[in-house]
Design a protein around this motif. Structure first.
Motif, PDB file in Angstrom:
ATOM      1  N   ASN A   1       3.139  -4.155 -10.797  1.00 28.55           N
ATOM      2  CA  ASN A   1       3.928  -3.982  -9.722  1.00 28.55           C
ATOM      3  C   ASN A   1       3.603  -2.447  -9.305  1.00 28.55           C
ATOM      4  O   ASN A   1       3.988  -1.519 -10.010  1.00 28.55           O
ATOM      5  N   SER A   2       3.059  -2.037  -8.079  1.00 22.69           N
ATOM      6  CA  SER A   2       2.787  -0.894  -7.576  1.00 22.69           C
ATOM      7  C   SER A   2       3.703  -0.834  -6.157  1.00 22.69           C
ATOM      8  O   SER A   2       3.120  -1.576  -5.085  1.00 22.69           O
ATOM      9  N   THR A   3       4.435   0.288  -5.613  1.00 21.17           N
ATOM     10  CA  THR A   3       5.003   0.660  -4.630  1.00 21.17           C
ATOM     11  C   THR A   3       3.631   0.919  -3.552  1.00 21.17           C
ATOM     12  O   THR A   3       3.624   0.838  -2.558  1.00 21.17           O
ATOM     13  N   ASP A   4       2.337   1.637  -4.237  1.00 20.52           N
ATOM     14  CA  ASP A   4       1.526   2.234  -3.222  1.00 20.52           C
ATOM     15  C   ASP A   4       0.670   0.833  -2.693  1.00 20.52           C
ATOM     16  O   ASP A   4       0.360   0.801  -1.621  1.00 20.52           O
ATOM     17  N   VAL A   5       0.717  -0.088  -3.817  1.00 26.72           N
ATOM     18  CA  VAL A   5      -0.026  -1.452  -3.151  1.00 26.72           C
ATOM     19  C   VAL A   5       0.970  -2.141  -2.223  1.00 26.72           C
ATOM     20  O   VAL A   5       0.319  -2.578  -1.185  1.00 26.72           O
TER      21      VAL A   5
ATOM     22  N   ARG B   1      10.740   2.603 -13.410  1.00 31.55           N
ATOM     23  CA  ARG B   1       9.323   2.646 -14.022  1.00 31.55           C
ATOM     24  C   ARG B   1       8.473   2.492 -12.382  1.00 31.55           C
ATOM     25  O   ARG B   1       8.843   2.707 -11.535  1.00 31.55           O
ATOM     26  N   GLY B   2       7.175   2.710 -12.795  1.00 34.22           N
ATOM     27  CA  GLY B   2       6.046   2.840 -11.856  1.00 34.22           C
ATOM     28  C   GLY B   2       5.853   4.509 -11.477  1.00 34.22           C
ATOM     29  O   GLY B   2       6.936   5.154 -11.214  1.00 34.22           O
ATOM     30  N   ALA B   3       4.667   4.531 -11.338  1.00 36.32           N
ATOM     31  CA  ALA B   3       4.578   6.220 -11.178  1.00 36.32           C
ATOM     32  C   ALA B   3       5.122   6.712 -10.052  1.00 36.32           C
ATOM     33  O   ALA B   3       5.602   8.059 -10.487  1.00 36.32           O
ATOM     34  N   ALA B   4       5.112   6.362  -8.898  1.00 39.21           N
ATOM     35  CA  ALA B   4       5.546   7.110  -7.821  1.00 39.21           C
ATOM     36  C   ALA B   4       7.072   7.174  -7.871  1.00 39.21           C
ATOM     37  O   ALA B   4       7.864   8.189  -7.638  1.00 39.21           O
ATOM     38  N   THR B   5       7.895   5.945  -8.672  1.00 38.54           N
ATOM     39  CA  THR B   5       9.230   5.877  -8.637  1.00 38.54           C
ATOM     40  C   THR B   5       9.497   7.002  -9.486  1.00 38.54           C
ATOM     41  O   THR B   5      10.717   7.514  -9.816  1.00 38.54           O
ATOM     42  N   ILE B   6       8.769   7.100 -10.803  1.00 37.65           N
ATOM     43  CA  ILE B   6       9.183   7.976 -11.797  1.00 37.65           C
ATOM     44  C   ILE B   6       9.278   9.413 -11.216  1.00 37.65           C
ATOM     45  O   ILE B   6      10.156  10.109 -11.545  1.00 37.65           O
ATOM     46  N   ALA B   7       8.307   9.726 -10.444  1.00 36.88           N
ATOM     47  CA  ALA B   7       8.124  11.044  -9.958  1.00 36.88           C
ATOM     48  C   ALA B   7       9.342  11.409  -8.970  1.00 36.88           C
ATOM     49  O   ALA B   7       9.963  12.436  -8.898  1.00 36.88           O
ATOM     50  N   ASP B   8       9.707  10.370  -8.267  1.00 30.68           N
ATOM     51  CA  ASP B   8      10.877  10.592  -7.397  1.00 30.68           C
ATOM     52  C   ASP B   8      12.009  10.925  -7.962  1.00 30.68           C
ATOM     53  O   ASP B   8      12.804  11.784  -7.626  1.00 30.68           O
TER      54      ASP B   8
ATOM     55  N   GLN C   1       9.099  -8.989  -4.309  1.00 39.95           N
ATOM     56  CA  GLN C   1       8.892  -7.923  -3.044  1.00 39.95           C
ATOM     57  C   GLN C   1       7.656  -8.862  -1.963  1.00 39.95           C
ATOM     58  O   GLN C   1       8.018  -8.529  -0.834  1.00 39.95           O
ATOM     59  N   LEU C   2       6.948  -9.514  -2.607  1.00 41.08           N
ATOM     60  CA  LEU C   2       5.932 -10.245  -1.294  1.00 41.08           C
ATOM     61  C   LEU C   2       6.957 -11.336  -0.691  1.00 41.08           C
ATOM     62  O   LEU C   2       6.450 -11.484   0.551  1.00 41.08           O
ATOM     63  N   ARG C   3       7.658 -12.114  -1.402  1.00 39.61           N
ATOM     64  CA  ARG C   3       8.332 -13.157  -0.683  1.00 39.61           C
ATOM     65  C   ARG C   3       9.516 -12.301   0.492  1.00 39.61           C
ATOM     66  O   ARG C   3       9.401 -13.008   1.495  1.00 39.61           O
ATOM     67  N   ASP C   4       9.737 -11.260  -0.009  1.00 39.72           N
ATOM     68  CA  ASP C   4      10.729 -10.280   1.080  1.00 39.72           C
ATOM     69  C   ASP C   4       9.902 -10.171   2.225  1.00 39.72           C
ATOM     70  O   ASP C   4      10.473  -9.940   3.370  1.00 39.72           O
ATOM     71  N   LEU C   5       8.680 -10.023   2.315  1.00 42.66           N
ATOM     72  CA  LEU C   5       7.683  -9.914   3.477  1.00 42.66           C
ATOM     73  C   LEU C   5       7.099 -10.931   3.702  1.00 42.66           C
ATOM     74  O   LEU C   5       6.033 -11.051   4.771  1.00 42.66           O
ATOM     75  N   ASP C   6       7.762 -12.271   3.441  1.00 46.06           N
ATOM     76  CA  ASP C   6       7.252 -13.689   3.769  1.00 46.06           C
ATOM     77  C   ASP C   6       5.687 -13.863   3.482  1.00 46.06           C
ATOM     78  O   ASP C   6       4.900 -14.823   4.270  1.00 46.06           O
TER      79      ASP C   6
ATOM     80  N   ASP D   1       6.977  10.051   0.334  1.00 46.63           N
ATOM     81  CA  ASP D   1       7.176   8.816   1.297  1.00 46.63           C
ATOM     82  C   ASP D   1       6.086   8.967   2.523  1.00 46.63           C
ATOM     83  O   ASP D   1       5.562   7.873   2.723  1.00 46.63           O
ATOM     84  N   SER D   2       5.801  10.004   2.908  1.00 50.28           N
ATOM     85  CA  SER D   2       4.955   9.985   4.004  1.00 50.28           C
ATOM     86  C   SER D   2       3.366   9.901   3.579  1.00 50.28           C
ATOM     87  O   SER D   2       2.354   9.225   4.202  1.00 50.28           O
ATOM     88  N   ALA D   3       2.857  10.096   2.295  1.00 50.38           N
ATOM     89  CA  ALA D   3       1.739   9.901   1.553  1.00 50.38           C
ATOM     90  C   ALA D   3       1.706   8.140   1.849  1.00 50.38           C
ATOM     91  O   ALA D   3       0.764   7.650   1.760  1.00 50.38           O
ATOM     92  N   GLN D   4       2.688   7.663   1.075  1.00 49.50           N
ATOM     93  CA  GLN D   4       2.772   6.218   0.796  1.00 49.50           C
ATOM     94  C   GLN D   4       2.577   5.573   2.182  1.00 49.50           C
ATOM     95  O   GLN D   4       1.663   4.457   2.274  1.00 49.50           O
TER      96      GLN D   4
END
Ligand code: RUB
Length: 316
Positions: free
Chosen positions: A131-135, A22-29, A168-173, A106-109
């Motif tokens: 949840n957004s990978t771009d965010v 799920r999520g637009a970028a992950t679907i495209a990948d 994911q935010l917790r993983d970034l502290d 990947d490089s765009a992100q």
């Protein structure tokens, strides 16, 4: 179209429909990985047979969820690069196109993340929806710059993608406060920014994203809290240049209410739209890998990158 596709195309299509992917970028990948598997395993004897197979695979992948334009954009990217006089040439160009698409993604992100991070100051608090990978790329870049960030995360009913964001935010502290969707108005007082992703961005600068984004944007505007959309250019929908509209996916009612609960209530209608449309007047900036844009100007970037689109490459 019931004809055979490669098992990984069928499996990917199923996983997208079921939101395992799920999520637009992950679907495209994932879609380009599936096309690549189809091309690599093809036993087609003629170039025509190969092309018809790969178009069929593209249609199967398309026929999953209708809203995220990154899916047709990714298929268009690969199919436009699939060319050659022989099966081997077609195969190689399809595989190269799919790999090139993912490198661009990947490089765009990463580029988008660096731009989005510039909007954030040390000590800022950001409110998140879905949840957004771009965010997340923006927040990761800000953390790498040494900025400390606070997070308020909306649960995001009915599928609770907020839980993924919180993890994911917790993983970034990043310290996280999780809230129910209805509490967003109250907690906007504590937020310096709202950051959301996009499934599609239309020619007039409207943003199609997870249901609830519009309500959040309107409330954020009322408080003058900046509403930032992180969306790489694969989220721009070129068909909207010629007046097409984005289809909002309606999902199963059982994501909203259990069967027994529903029966207990009696005869009611349950609706479960997965996305909504936020008009440009509620959005402060769309952050892309090409820079940040006021939403009303996104049409110029769309024309530059996509031009006018004619026939879709997956049509027979
Ligand atoms: C996901 C969603 C995300 C966008 C952007 O909805 O609305 O905000 O897809 O994500 P769903 P990304 O969970 O229904 O797929 O930035 O990762 O492309």
């Amino acid at each position: 179209d019931e004809r055979e596709v490669h098992p990984s195309v069928a499996e990917t299509a199923e996983d997208i429909a079921e939101m395992e992917i799920r999520g637009a970028a992950t679907i495209a990948d994932a879609a380009t990985r599936a096309l690549e598997a189809q091309a690599a395993a093809s036993e087609a004897q003629t170039p025509e047979a190969f092309e018809s197979e790969i178009r069929r695979a593209a249609r199967r992948l398309l026929d999953t969820r209708p809203t995220a334009v990154s899916l047709p954009n990714s298929l268009r990217y690969v199919l436009r690069r699939t060319e050659g006089e022989t099966v081997d040439a077609l195969r190689e160009s399809a595989i190269a196109g799919a790999q090139e698409f993912r490198d661009c993604l990947d490089s765009a992100q990463a580029d988008l993340g660096a731009i989005g991070a510039n909007r954030l100051r040390d000590g800022d608090t950001v409110l998140f929806h879905c949840n957004s990978t771009d965010v997340m790329a923006c927040i990761r870049a800000a953390r790498e710059q040494g900025k400390s960030i606070g997070a308020i995360v909306k649960e995001t009913r009915p599928r609770r993608q907020g839980h993924i964001t919180a993890k994911q935010l917790r993983d970034l502290d990043v310290p996280v406060t999780l809230i129910v969707d209805g509490a967003a108005g109250r907690y906007l007082d504590d937020a310096d920014h709202v950051f959301v992703g996009a499934d599609s961005v239309t020619a007039d600068g409207s943003v199609v994203n997870k249901i609830g984004t519009r309500q959040l944007a309107v409330t954020a505007r009322e408080r003058d809290t900046p509403m930032v959309v992180a969306a790489q250019t694969v989220k721009l929908d070129p068909t909207t240049l010629t007046g097409q509209t984005v289809e909002i996916e309606m999902r199963d009612e059982h994501e909203v209410i259990e069967r027994a609960e529903r029966e207990e209530i009696g005869t009611i209608t349950v609706e479960n739209p997965a996305f909504d449309v936020t008009p440009p007047r509620y959005i402060d900036a769309i952050v892309t890998e090409r820079g940040q844009f006021p939403p009303e100007s996104i049409v110029f970037l769309m024309r530059e990158l996509f031009g006018e689109q004619a026939r879709q490459p997956w049509e027979e």
